[in-house]
Design an enzyme around this catalytic site. Structure first.
Site, PDB file in Angstrom:
ATOM      1  N   HIS A   1     -66.049  26.371 -32.185  1.00 43.26           N
ATOM      2  CA  HIS A   1     -64.715  26.171 -31.605  1.00 43.26           C
ATOM      3  C   HIS A   1     -64.339  24.702 -31.762  1.00 43.26           C
ATOM      4  O   HIS A   1     -65.187  23.823 -31.619  1.00 43.26           O
ATOM      5  CB  HIS A   1     -64.754  26.571 -30.118  1.00 43.26           C
TER       6      HIS A   1
ATOM      7  N   ARG B   1     -59.427  33.467 -34.393  1.00 46.64           N
ATOM      8  CA  ARG B   1     -59.311  33.791 -32.961  1.00 46.64           C
ATOM      9  C   ARG B   1     -58.049  33.118 -32.424  1.00 46.64           C
ATOM     10  O   ARG B   1     -58.061  31.934 -32.092  1.00 46.64           O
ATOM     11  CB  ARG B   1     -60.534  33.269 -32.185  1.00 46.64           C
TER      12      ARG B   1
ATOM     13  N   LYS C   1     -57.982  36.669 -23.055  1.00 44.29           N
ATOM     14  CA  LYS C   1     -58.617  36.255 -21.801  1.00 44.29           C
ATOM     15  C   LYS C   1     -57.544  35.768 -20.826  1.00 44.29           C
ATOM     16  O   LYS C   1     -56.384  35.546 -21.221  1.00 44.29           O
ATOM     17  CB  LYS C   1     -59.636  35.150 -22.075  1.00 44.29           C
TER      18      LYS C   1
ATOM     19  N   TYR D   1     -38.049  21.402   3.045  1.00 44.44           N
ATOM     20  CA  TYR D   1     -39.033  20.647   3.818  1.00 44.44           C
ATOM     21  C   TYR D   1     -38.992  19.157   3.484  1.00 44.44           C
ATOM     22  O   TYR D   1     -38.864  18.790   2.319  1.00 44.44           O
ATOM     23  CB  TYR D   1     -40.449  21.164   3.516  1.00 44.44           C
TER      24      TYR D   1
ATOM     25  N   ASP E   1     -42.293  30.401  -1.196  1.00 44.59           N
ATOM     26  CA  ASP E   1     -41.673  31.596  -1.780  1.00 44.59           C
ATOM     27  C   ASP E   1     -40.247  31.368  -2.253  1.00 44.59           C
ATOM     28  O   ASP E   1     -39.594  32.312  -2.719  1.00 44.59           O
ATOM     29  CB  ASP E   1     -41.630  32.730  -0.735  1.00 44.59           C
TER      30      ASP E   1
ATOM     31  N   CYS F   1     -40.655  25.453  -1.886  1.00 46.73           N
ATOM     32  CA  CYS F   1     -41.380  26.090  -0.779  1.00 46.73           C
ATOM     33  C   CYS F   1     -42.372  27.113  -1.354  1.00 46.73           C
ATOM     34  O   CYS F   1     -42.433  27.313  -2.562  1.00 46.73           O
ATOM     35  CB  CYS F   1     -40.414  26.808   0.160  1.00 46.73           C
TER      36      CYS F   1
ATOM     37  N   ARG G   1     -69.402  21.668 -25.577  1.00 49.00           N
ATOM     38  CA  ARG G   1     -69.315  22.644 -24.486  1.00 49.00           C
ATOM     39  C   ARG G   1     -70.497  23.598 -24.659  1.00 49.00           C
ATOM     40  O   ARG G   1     -71.624  23.196 -24.460  1.00 49.00           O
ATOM     41  CB  ARG G   1     -67.942  23.328 -24.547  1.00 49.00           C
TER      42      ARG G   1
HETATM   43  C1  LIG Z   1     -63.724  30.036 -27.976  1.00 52.20           C
HETATM   44  C2  LIG Z   1     -62.234  30.141 -28.084  1.00 52.20           C
HETATM   45  N1  LIG Z   1     -61.707  30.631 -29.219  1.00 52.20           N
HETATM   46  C3  LIG Z   1     -60.359  30.743 -29.387  1.00 52.20           C
HETATM   47  C4  LIG Z   1     -59.492  30.358 -28.391  1.00 52.20           C
HETATM   48  C5  LIG Z   1     -58.007  30.463 -28.628  1.00 52.20           C
HETATM   49  O1  LIG Z   1     -57.423  29.201 -28.706  1.00 52.20           O
HETATM   50  P1  LIG Z   1     -55.844  29.034 -28.934  1.00 52.20           P
HETATM   51  O2  LIG Z   1     -55.189  29.599 -27.720  1.00 52.20           O
HETATM   52  O3  LIG Z   1     -55.638  27.567 -29.047  1.00 52.20           O
HETATM   53  O4  LIG Z   1     -55.505  29.795 -30.159  1.00 52.20           O
HETATM   54  C6  LIG Z   1     -60.003  29.835 -27.196  1.00 52.20           C
HETATM   55  C7  LIG Z   1     -59.090  29.388 -26.153  1.00 52.20           C
HETATM   56  O5  LIG Z   1     -59.327  28.624 -25.296  1.00 52.20           O
HETATM   57  C8  LIG Z   1     -61.420  29.724 -27.044  1.00 52.20           C
HETATM   58  O6  LIG Z   1     -61.962  29.237 -25.919  1.00 52.20           O
END
Ligand SMILES: Cc1ncc(COP(=O)(O)O)c(C=O)c1O
Length: 370
Positions: free
Chosen positions: A164, A220, A37, A264, A311, A309, A135
């Site tokens: 999670h 994950r 993601k 600046y 850029d 700045c 969440r």
């Molecule tokens: C639902 C879920 N699973 C897995 C992950 C992966 O987590 P990490 O990057 O700590 O391995 C995330 C990351 O935010 C997540 O939101």
């Protein structure tokens, strides 16, 4: 465009991504979802996903259906899971592309099921359990009855159940074990009721390494895929390699007399005659507008001076008299014998490494190294 023509760019080592996925497979001894993601945590979603799948990942995890559609269109061949919320009006896209989506409330589930039934193709779902993150998700104690009810809805294929962790990167705390206990109890109840889906998953990167009982059927992994440490208290083994290098170039090198303001608001004034370089990196690239930044030039660490700045920013180059226009400047990564880690930059910016990687602007081109 090639690197020679660039003034500011990222180099992404796909070999490191493949290595990290192989490490995760070896450690977890289960299936691996590469969490790609947010444009692959800033590294490039499609390229990272392809490398991860080559190395043996069988799933990719996304936050939003928009991301999953883009990845599906790129032709990557693995299962895709949207871990966040999907608008019911968009669900037909998920069905058509066989993208798995998270389900965590009855009303959405009902609407998803109606759409799937109308299309005549099942929607693949993973039920999200809130075991302590606060969440998204159904509480574990309600998980069995919720899943039993989902089974009464035609059109849904209940492929997974997942949770999670809120604090897996703080392994000295009891929180993750408490979350795991609640989740495991629910999984056991599902088993006893004959309702256990094929894919039970819970572990992020930190939990994969520090909580073996969280590995279940699938892990994950986000941050570890990119070779980044989940936290100071949950470091990766040395076998993982960071994949991102961030570079720019010197665009000007000149001597400023003593007492000369730089950038600046003149937050930096030369105390003597000083060698000051300008670089083509600024806050619009994701380089934070704060004092105390640093970079590598000819393998030496030099301070960024004056206000960053949009850029550009300026470097104090007295320790590198050989510096000249066009020379490479490293903001993250190795140059000579020194390395600036994302973790170091995150610390300086008062944030976490996740935020540094995902904060790279779209205008900074990514070059992929095999
Ligand atoms: C639902 C879920 N699973 C897995 C992950 C992966 O987590 P990490 O990057 O700590 O391995 C995330 C990351 O935010 C997540 O939101």
């Amino acid at each position: 465009m090639d690197i020679d023509n660039c003034t500011s760019w990222l180099e992404i080592d796909l070999g490191a991504i493949r290595n990290n996925i192989q490490q995760l497979l070896q450690i977890s001894k289960t299936n691996v979802m590469a969490v790609v993601k947010a444009n692959g945590y800033g590294h490039g979603m499609e390229q990272v996903a392809r490398a991860a799948v080559q190395a043996g990942a069988t799933w990719c995890g996304l936050a939003r259906l928009e991301e999953a559609i883009q990845l599906h269109q790129s032709g990557v061949s693995c299962n895709l899971l949207v871990m966040g919320y999907t608008r019911p009006s968009f669900i037909q896209e998920a069905i058509a592309r066989q993208i798995h989506v998270a389900v965590f409330d009855a009303q959405s589930a009902q609407t998803y099921a109606t759409q799937a039934q109308a299309i005549g193709i099942p929607l693949h779902i993973h039920v999200k359990i809130d075991s302590g993150m606060g969440r998204l998700g159904i509480f574990p104690e309600e998980g069995v009855s919720f899943i039993r009810w989902l089974h009464t809805l035609p059109g849904l294929e209940i492929d997974g159940v997942f949770t999670h962790f809120a604090r897996a990167d703080e392994p000295s705390l009891p929180t993750t074990n408490q979350q795991l206990d609640r989740f495991c109890q629910m999984v056991q109840n599902l088993e006893q009721s004959g309702l256990r889906p094929k894919w039970v998953h819970a572990a992020n990167s930190a939990a994969t390494i520090y909580y073996p009982r969280a590995r279940f059927d699938l892990i994950r992994a986000g941050v570890a895929t990119y070779g980044l440490h989940p936290s100071k208290d949950a470091m990766l083994p040395d076998t993982f390699r960071p994949a991102m290098t961030w570079k720019t170039r010197l665009t000007s090198v000149k001597r400023l007399p003593a007492g000369h303001g730089v950038s600046y608001t003149h937050r930096y004034i030369t105390s003597k005659e000083e060698l000051i370089g300008a670089t083509a990196i600024g806050y619009a690239d994701g380089f934070r507008r704060r004092l105390g930044n640093f970079a590598l030039v000819h393998g030496k660490r030099v301070p960024v001076v004056g206000t960053v700045c949009m850029d550009q920013c300026m470097l104090q180059l007295d320790s590198v008299p050989e510096a000249k226009v066009g020379d490479e400047v490293v903001l993250i990564g190795q140059q000579g014998n020194d390395r600036i880690t994302i973790e170091e930059v995150a610390e300086a910016w008062g944030t976490i490494n996740y935020d540094v990687g995902t904060g790279q602007a779209a205008r900074v081109p990514r070059f992929y190294i095999e």
